[in-house]
Write an enzyme that holds these catalytic residues in place. Structure first.
Site, PDB file in Angstrom:
ATOM      1  N   TYR A 101     -30.704 -10.945   6.950  1.00 14.26           N
ATOM      2  CA  TYR A 101     -30.600 -11.460   5.211  1.00 14.26           C
ATOM      3  C   TYR A 101     -29.306 -10.761   5.273  1.00 14.26           C
ATOM      4  CZ  TYR A 101     -30.295  -9.496   0.472  1.00 14.26           C
ATOM      5  OH  TYR A 101     -30.044  -9.796  -0.463  1.00 14.26           O
ATOM      6  N   GLU A 189     -24.804 -13.671  -1.380  1.00  9.97           N
ATOM      7  CA  GLU A 189     -26.104 -13.577  -0.989  1.00  9.97           C
ATOM      8  C   GLU A 189     -26.625 -14.957  -0.086  1.00  9.97           C
ATOM      9  OE1 GLU A 189     -29.937 -11.843  -2.208  1.00  9.97           O
ATOM     10  OE2 GLU A 189     -30.384 -14.157  -2.198  1.00  9.97           O
TER      11      GLU A 189
END
Length: 383
Positions: A101, A189
């Protein structure tokens, strides 16, 4: 402004971030043609601004044209948490060894850019932060210096990325920060940031939010939005240059100045009411703008009462009164209005409203009085 996945990936690719090859389509035939070009196996992915696509059936793997057609036909038009699927992203399926992530956003409390990284990718990052916070690296960046490669390497190392891909992860972090900075994003993101069996680091998903106030600097990005699922009243307001945000209540709100409107929302909520919108008519609003604003508010069928809270500075209260009178002549509202005028030309504004004798318009002297009146009137309209 939030971007769809494929738009975010196209933005990433322009900056040199590695993404899987794919094409965006809006019908079954084009989906099959795109899959032939991209190469099997492919993933058919719904393009909507909401999470949980996979669980809702909006992400499917296809090994041949028949499966692409079947999945595309099922997903197009699907409702995913209130968002209707109008576009698909046909992407070559990736082999995945690891899922990480990565994100860049503005930490408003620290007043600094924040880079986050975790080896626990492909899952809800809030859950990782809550249950295993030690696996989520949070690194503040000096906004003047930017994210250096040395910092990015340290983030990847501290986050326990596999040693042989630390350089690749660092490159991705530096590029992601570049996207965030140069595109005036509020969020950039990647979840997941994948490592392939041949040890490439690649963005498998993209979540990007751009700052609307900076879009004038990015003409290529001004047309990027999920217009099919955009609130129609918000779209009209944008076209008219009015700051409008739809909410879930039944009391329409109009004020001049974001601070005044937000405090009005709070006062109405404190009086037991539920605002239906945020509408900032802005400074210097003339009669025409006020008329447009009334039309926007009343476009929402859930509105049972409307509160005008105007503090006259640049905005003149007599112009607001003229706009309200014009709106009543053309629109003929069927819901009650509460009007509070204070400041520049407020006496003249109240005189104009009194002489016009508009039906079901109630005056108020203070914000609290206005809030209490409009909440009571909205409740009466419900009954």
């Amino acid at each position: 402004m939030d971007l769809l996945e494929y738009q975010g990936k196209q933005l990433f690719a322009r900056h040199g971030l590695k993404v899987s090859s794919g094409e965006v389509v809006d019908n079954v035939d084009d989906a099959a043609t795109a899959a032939d070009r991209v190469g099997y196996p492919v993933v058919v992915k719904a393009q909507v601004l909401i999470g949980g696509r996979g669980k809702a059936g909006g992400v499917k793997l296809a090994a041949n044209p028949e499966e692409v057609r079947e999945h595309a036909g099922n997903i197009l038009g699907m409702d995913i948490h209130g968002h209707t699927v109008g576009k698909l992203w046909i992407e070559h399926a990736s082999d995945i060894a690891s899922e990480y992530y990565a994100s860049v956003l503005l930490d408003r409390s620290a007043k600094q850019p924040l880079v986050m990284f975790s080896v626990e990718g492909g899952v809800d990052i809030e859950e990782v932060a809550e249950k295993t916070p030690e696996k989520l690296i949070r690194h503040h960046v000096d906004a003047l210096d930017g994210l250096s490669r040395e910092e990015a390497v340290r983030i990847a190392s501290d986050g326990k990325a596999d040693p042989d891909v630390i350089d690749g992860v660092a490159d991705a972090l530096v590029t992601l920060y570049e996207v965030w900075l140069q595109e005036d994003a509020t969020l950039a993101e990647i979840n997941p940031l994948i490592v392939t069996p041949d040890r490439q680091v690649r963005a498998l998903d993209a979540k990007v939010s751009l700052d609307n106030n900076a879009l004038y600097r990015h003409p290529d990005s001004q047309g990027l939005s999920d217009s099919d699922n955009e609130d129609p009243i918000e779209r009209r307001a944008k076209e008219q240059g009015v700051q409008y945000v739809a909410l879930d209540g039944d009391i329409g709100i109009l004020g001049n100045g974001a601070g005044l409107v937000m405090s009005t929302l709070d006062v109405v909520a404190g009086a037991g009411g539920s605002p239906a919108n945020f509408l900032d008519a802005g400074g210097g609003s003339d009669a025409e703008k006020i008329k447009q604003a009334v039309s926007l508010i009343l476009s929402n069928p859930a509105v049972n009462a409307v509160l005008f809270n105007i503090f006259g500075g640049i905005t003149r209260c007599d112009e607001v009164a003229k706009g309200l009178i014009a709106a009543f002549e053309q629109i003929k509202p069927s819901v009650p209005f509460v009007v509070r005028l204070d400041g520049t030309n407020d006496v003249e504004g109240r005189r104009l409203l009194e002489e016009a004798a508009l039906p079901n318009v109630h005056a108020a002297q203070t914000m609290n009085e206005a809030a209490e009146k409009v909440v009571a009137l909205a409740a009466g309209a419900d009954a």
